[in-house]
Design an enzyme around this catalytic site. Structure first.
Site, PDB file in Angstrom:
ATOM      1  CB  SER A  97      -7.535   4.383   3.237  1.00 32.44           C
ATOM      2  OG  SER A  97      -6.640   3.333   3.825  1.00 32.44           O
TER       3      SER A  97
ATOM      4  CB  SER B 226      -8.274   1.496   5.954  1.00 32.83           C
ATOM      5  OG  SER B 226      -8.747   2.707   6.107  1.00 32.83           O
TER       6      SER B 226
ATOM      7  CE  LYS C  69      -3.801   2.037   2.690  1.00 32.40           C
ATOM      8  NZ  LYS C  69      -4.637   1.836   4.125  1.00 32.40           N
TER       9      LYS C  69
END
Length: 453
Positions: free
Chosen positions: A146, A170, A72
């Site tokens: 996210s 997330s 990520k």
């Protein structure tokens, strides 16, 4: 193949890590153009790393030997740019690797690229000024956030496993949106090292995967805890008490009937598997301040870190400027109160004790994912409204620092995106949650990747 199968094949010499890496890169090239899962693809570097791996003297001992993994875009990889989804971040390459990156590489994983996030990881949809990341199950919908890019990459079969992190859902939100198994470990199980203050201890690194065993393997490496990989291979958690919380977390709003039905079907399945499943309302905090203040002030601390690293806060999106400004007010008046969290935890522990339960079952989401569009161009209020109303179930377990997971459980007949349940447990219950998830997976298998992939 799964990541477990790939690693076993590379360790045994049946698979060439270079060819495995080339195959993953080919899938990324073929599939990601319409999805926007990746921010950067490390094609040449990944192949070079795979070539070096072939000569590793202990290749047969590496847990993730030759497994392509995405990171990520909010933790550092040495030599790579870390944008955190923002035009405001410095474009200078990172000087060092996050502990999670070091552990993954030491275990033989090949980092093939970085995945998309909303600005500073603050939102439950994933887009920026240039790219709208889309859900492989229905490209008109968001993959969540996210860790939206990570979920889109795995759900489209570009890679089998991906790193994510979770400050208010997330990992679990995009896992639920995209039909993946997503796991947020408890506080301290995996090094956080997220910059700022880690949203006051709410943020944790964890895996997204298509199978429980794959997620457990990735988690075990992140946590440097091999027993967690074994826990994910077991589908016999023993009889458990799992209290079913059907009440809505907020004073207003309700759960979409199909998401509620998924929870009900899962509770029936668990009862049939021999677990005790009492039903009782979960004592969600009536005052949302412990969650909201940490979200806002944590984001403000992240923005301050960004500025200290050479970023330009004038380039933040307008929704983010409002959010971080509110966070600075929270900080100025010292409104983050640990005593509030201690009070919430006492109530939830008493709730479990009262119901003689080990774990809590809720819907993963209140509704299917919102539209895939430029939420980054919308105002703060619009983003808050959509975030809070479709994903209200996750944040409690970030505030508490307890482990929680999203488990796929059907497909929504209207949105044509997956349904899922959330199961959470007391601190230290990772090795209980993983076998339970594997038991659900064995009893009610889910489709590993989105239709058409």
């Amino acid at each position: 193949m799964t990541a477990v199968q790939t690693a076993a094949g590379v360790r045994a010499g049946r698979l060439d890590p270079v060819e495995v890496t080339r195959a993953a890169l080919a899938r990324i090239s073929q599939r990601d153009q319409d999805l926007g899962a990746f921010v950067a693809v490390r094609a040449d570097r990944a192949i070079a790393e795979a070539e070096v791996l072939t000569a590793h003297p202990r290749l047969g001992e590496l847990a993730l030997a030759g497994v392509p993994v995405a990171i990520k875009d909010n933790i550092p990889i040495a030599g790579e740019i870390m944008t955190i989804g923002s035009q405001a971040t410095s474009r200078a390459p990172q000087l060092g690797n996050h502990t999670v990156v070091r552990r993954l590489r030491a275990a033989g994983a090949i980092i093939v690229g970085t995945t998309a996030v909303p600005e500073l990881g603050m939102w439950a949809t994933t887009d920026n000024q240039k790219t709208v990341t889309r859900n492989p199950w229905n490209t008109k919908r968001t993959p969540g956030g996210s860790s939206g890019g990570a979920a889109a990459a795995v759900a489209s079969g570009q890679i089998d496993v991906a790193h994510g992190n979770d400050g208010l859902g997330s990992i679990r939100i995009p896992a639920a949106d995209c039909g993946l198994f997503g796991f947020k470990p408890g506080r301290g199980v995996v090094p956080s090292e997220m910059g700022g203050n880690g949203w006051f201890g709410m943020s944790e690194n964890g895996p997204l995967a298509t199978t429980v065993a794959d997620a457990a393997l990735l988690l075990s490496v992140m946590a440097d805890a091999p027993d967690l990989a074994l826990a994910g291979l077991s589908s016999d958690p023993g009889p458990l008490g799992i209290v079913v919380a059907e009440n809505f977390p907020l004073a207003v709003g309700k759960t979409d009937k199909h998401w509620a039905q998924a929870q009900g079907s899962c509770s029936s399945l668990l009862a049939g598997l021999g677990h005790r499943v009492p039903h009782a309302n979960l004592p969600y905090p009536a005052n949302p301040a412990p969650l909201l203040t940490r979200w806002m002030a944590g984001a403000a601390a992240d923005a301050d870190d960004l500025a200290a690293a050479g970023g330009d806060l004038d380039k933040l999106q307008r929704r983010s400027k409002v959010h971080t400004s509110l966070g600075r007010t929270v900080t100025r008046f010292d409104l983050v109160d640990d005593k509030q969290v201690e009070k919430i935890e006492r109530k939830v522990l008493a709730y479990l004790d009262r119901n003689k339960a080990d774990l809590i079952l809720t819907p993963a989401l209140a509704a299917s994912p919102p539209s895939a569009k430029r939420w980054s161009a919308r105002g703060w209020a619009a983003n808050m409204w959509v975030n809070v109303n479709y994903a209200p179930f996750c944040g409690l377990f970030n505030v508490l620092g307890w482990p929680a997971m999203s488990v796929p459980f059907g497909v929504h007949p209207v949105s044509r995106t997956p349904l899922a349940v959330q199961i959470a447990g007391r601190p230290g219950s990772e090795a209980v949650l993983l076998p339970l998830a594997a038991q659900i997976e064995a009893a009610r298998p889910w489709q590993r990747v989105a239709p058409g992939y």
